[in-house]
Write a protein that holds these residues in place. Structure first.
Motif, PDB file in Angstrom:
ATOM      1  N   LYS A 356       0.938  -1.336   0.016  1.00  0.00           N
ATOM      2  CA  LYS A 356       0.044   0.032   0.018  1.00  0.00           C
ATOM      3  C   LYS A 356       0.945   1.154   0.088  1.00  0.00           C
ATOM      4  CE  LYS A 356      -3.897   0.204   2.076  1.00  0.00           C
ATOM      5  NZ  LYS A 356      -5.046   0.217   2.967  1.00  0.00           N
ATOM      6  N   VAL A 357       2.127   1.240   0.556  1.00  0.00           N
ATOM      7  CA  VAL A 357       2.882   2.366   0.512  1.00  0.00           C
ATOM      8  C   VAL A 357       3.350   2.588  -0.691  1.00  0.00           C
ATOM      9  CG1 VAL A 357       5.318   3.298   1.375  1.00  0.00           C
ATOM     10  CG2 VAL A 357       3.572   2.201   3.214  1.00  0.00           C
ATOM     11  N   LYS A 358       3.745   1.568  -1.437  1.00  0.00           N
ATOM     12  CA  LYS A 358       4.185   1.637  -2.894  1.00  0.00           C
ATOM     13  C   LYS A 358       3.201   2.594  -3.802  1.00  0.00           C
ATOM     14  CE  LYS A 358       7.366  -2.343  -2.661  1.00  0.00           C
ATOM     15  NZ  LYS A 358       7.479  -3.712  -3.548  1.00  0.00           N
ATOM     16  N   LEU A 359       2.056   2.451  -3.315  1.00  0.00           N
ATOM     17  CA  LEU A 359       0.880   3.009  -4.220  1.00  0.00           C
ATOM     18  C   LEU A 359       0.536   4.132  -3.579  1.00  0.00           C
ATOM     19  CD1 LEU A 359      -1.615  -0.068  -4.516  1.00  0.00           C
ATOM     20  CD2 LEU A 359       0.149   0.720  -6.232  1.00  0.00           C
ATOM     21  N   MET A 360       1.151   4.954  -2.726  1.00  0.00           N
ATOM     22  CA  MET A 360       0.835   6.359  -2.153  1.00  0.00           C
ATOM     23  C   MET A 360       1.322   7.302  -2.999  1.00  0.00           C
ATOM     24  SD  MET A 360       1.900   5.887   1.780  1.00  0.00           S
ATOM     25  CE  MET A 360       0.951   7.244   2.459  1.00  0.00           C
ATOM     26  N   LEU A 361       0.388   8.389  -3.302  1.00  0.00           N
ATOM     27  CA  LEU A 361       0.931   9.398  -4.201  1.00  0.00           C
ATOM     28  C   LEU A 361       0.477  10.866  -3.543  1.00  0.00           C
ATOM     29  CD1 LEU A 361      -1.600   8.375  -7.164  1.00  0.00           C
ATOM     30  CD2 LEU A 361       0.862   8.001  -6.977  1.00  0.00           C
ATOM     31  N   ALA A 362       1.319  11.926  -4.040  1.00  0.00           N
ATOM     32  CA  ALA A 362       1.213  13.278  -3.287  1.00  0.00           C
ATOM     33  C   ALA A 362      -0.121  13.864  -4.049  1.00  0.00           C
ATOM     34  CB  ALA A 362       2.208  13.960  -3.756  1.00  0.00           C
ATOM     35  N   ASP A 363      -1.108  13.465  -3.705  1.00  0.00           N
ATOM     36  CA  ASP A 363      -2.556  13.967  -4.243  1.00  0.00           C
ATOM     37  C   ASP A 363      -3.576  14.265  -3.437  1.00  0.00           C
ATOM     38  OD1 ASP A 363      -2.973  11.512  -3.276  1.00  0.00           O
ATOM     39  OD2 ASP A 363      -4.029  10.626  -4.862  1.00  0.00           O
ATOM     40  N   LEU A 364      -3.192  14.678  -2.105  1.00  0.00           N
ATOM     41  CA  LEU A 364      -4.222  14.951  -1.050  1.00  0.00           C
ATOM     42  C   LEU A 364      -4.027  16.516  -0.998  1.00  0.00           C
ATOM     43  CD1 LEU A 364      -3.884  12.219   1.432  1.00  0.00           C
ATOM     44  CD2 LEU A 364      -5.566  12.503  -0.369  1.00  0.00           C
TER      45      LEU A 364
END
Length: 415
Positions: A356-364
């Protein structure tokens, strides 16, 4: 090996260093250092040069002198603006002014403008400073004489004018054009058990009753190709001691240098306690705001901030102790938790979190940390697992004072 020199031209080429002599006086836990460096302008044109010296928060430079072709110049403290103005006037008038100041980009580096050096000109610089020495875990008192500027001083922002961005030439050890001589005098009523050095010593001479003083010297012709590390082991290192100085009689008695002073050294011997069997609850907050899309530096192909943070988080996840509890929050204008509540750390839960960490994006969006932080702090604790919180962010957190207030309020129970 790196060619170590502190005198550089305006285009950051080194001026030829001929010799270095260091006199070191260690009293209990404080070192007084006098370093003399000899340079010569081997070019056929005049050079405007500056001297670079790295310090740290425990070091204070108190004297700087220069001898230029037999003429002695002593530095004095002046207002910064007035000193710059005077330096420029003297330099344009053909004089040989010196200007010692902190580097603009790093407060732990001193920079001294040495002005014009004529062809064949010889310069002797003498720098004196005092430094508090630290004890290592094994009880050794450690003094380090740096051979060159530490790599941590390299700046990635090439647009900033700093004396620290140096292109230092690489030469074989046998071609170093200078040597270092160093004599150290060590004294303490604690008694000296042994002295060690990472470089060859010519001798160690103990004096005084119960070996309360000693003198050591580096081997003759030592090539200054690495940091010199001197380790001193006191026999009664945990005994309190007091050093008293009566002050300088030529100064006014109510001034800092004229008044008597005392230094108390106390290094308590605290017995080790049994390590706790508690594992802990580890909660990680990952900044997923838009600014985390930016690269770490201005260099080409620099890693993105979010990717660097994710790599570190994955490393930490794989290092947690079995049996602990953990959770991960991504935060920005909103926040998202990996699990409804902290889960027990197992091989399966760790692997699931890593994916799940690998899928984190800077999109918040923004950088709102306070709400998820309060949610974690104010939930019921897990018995036997004290809470520890880690935050990954590139800064600009909203309501920073309220965040600090919240952390301070819970600091007695959480880490």
């Amino acid at each position: 090996m790196v060619l170590a020199t502190g005198l550089l031209t305006g285009i950051k080429d080194p001026v030829a260093l001929k010799s270095i002599a260091v006199t070191l006086s260690i009293k209990d836990f404080v070192a007084g250092v006098s370093a003399t460096l000899n340079y010569e302008n081997e070019e056929k044109v005049p050079l405007e040069a500056f001297f670079v010296f790295p310090t740290d928060e425990d070091t204070a430079v108190y004297s700087f002198e220069a001898l230029v072709d037999g003429k002695k110049i002593v530095a004095e403290l002046q207002d910064k603006y007035e000193a710059h103005l005077k330096y420029e006037e003297d330099l344009s008038g053909g004089f040989y002014p010196y200007l010692l100041e902190e580097d603009k980009c790093s407060k732990d580096v001193f920079r001294c403008n040495v002005g014009n050096m004529q062809p064949g000109s010889k310069v002797t610089l003498t720098l004196k400073y005092v430094q508090e020495l630290h004890l290592q875990d094994d009880g050794a008192l450690c003094y380090v004489l740096p051979a060159t500027l530490n790599p941590r001083y390299h700046l990635s922002d090439q647009s900033v004018d700093s004396c620290l961005d140096l292109k230092t030439p690489i030469v074989p050890l046998e071609d170093l054009p200078y040597t270092l001589s160093m004599v150290a005098t060590i004294s303490s009523q604690l008694g000296i058990r042994t002295i060690q050095c990472n470089c060859p010593l010519s001798s160690i001479d103990y004096t005084g009753e119960n070996k309360t003083s000693a003198q050591v010297s580096l081997a003759e012709g030592h090539k200054f190709d690495q940091d010199v590390e001197l380790l001193i082991f006191y026999r009664k290192v945990h005994s309190p001691c007091v050093t008293v100085e009566m002050g300088m009689p030529e100064r006014e008695s109510d001034t800092i240098m004229g008044a008597p002073c005392a230094m108390v050294s106390f290094y308590p011997d605290i017995p080790e306690v049994e390590t706790s069997t508690k594992c802990g609850e580890f909660v990680f907050f990952m900044d997923c705001s838009g600014s985390m899309k930016k690269p770490l530096s201005r260099q080409n192909r620099s890693q993105l901030r979010i990717d660097a943070a994710k790599e570190t988080l994955i490393l930490l996840l794989k290092s947690l102790p079995l049996g602990c509890y953990f959770n991960i929050f991504g935060f920005g204008s909103t926040h998202e938790a990996f699990f409804p509540k902290s889960v027990r750390y197992t091989q399966e839960s760790m692997e699931r979190a890593v994916e799940k960490v690998k899928l984190m994006l800077a999109d918040l969006g923004g950088t709102e940390l306070l709400t998820p932080l309060r949610k974690v702090f104010r939930k019921p604790p897990i018995p036997g697992h004290p809470l520890q919180v880690f935050v990954f962010t590139d800064g600009e957190v909203a309501e920073s004072f309220n965040v600090i207030k919240e952390v301070k309020f819970h600091s007695k129970r959480h880490r």
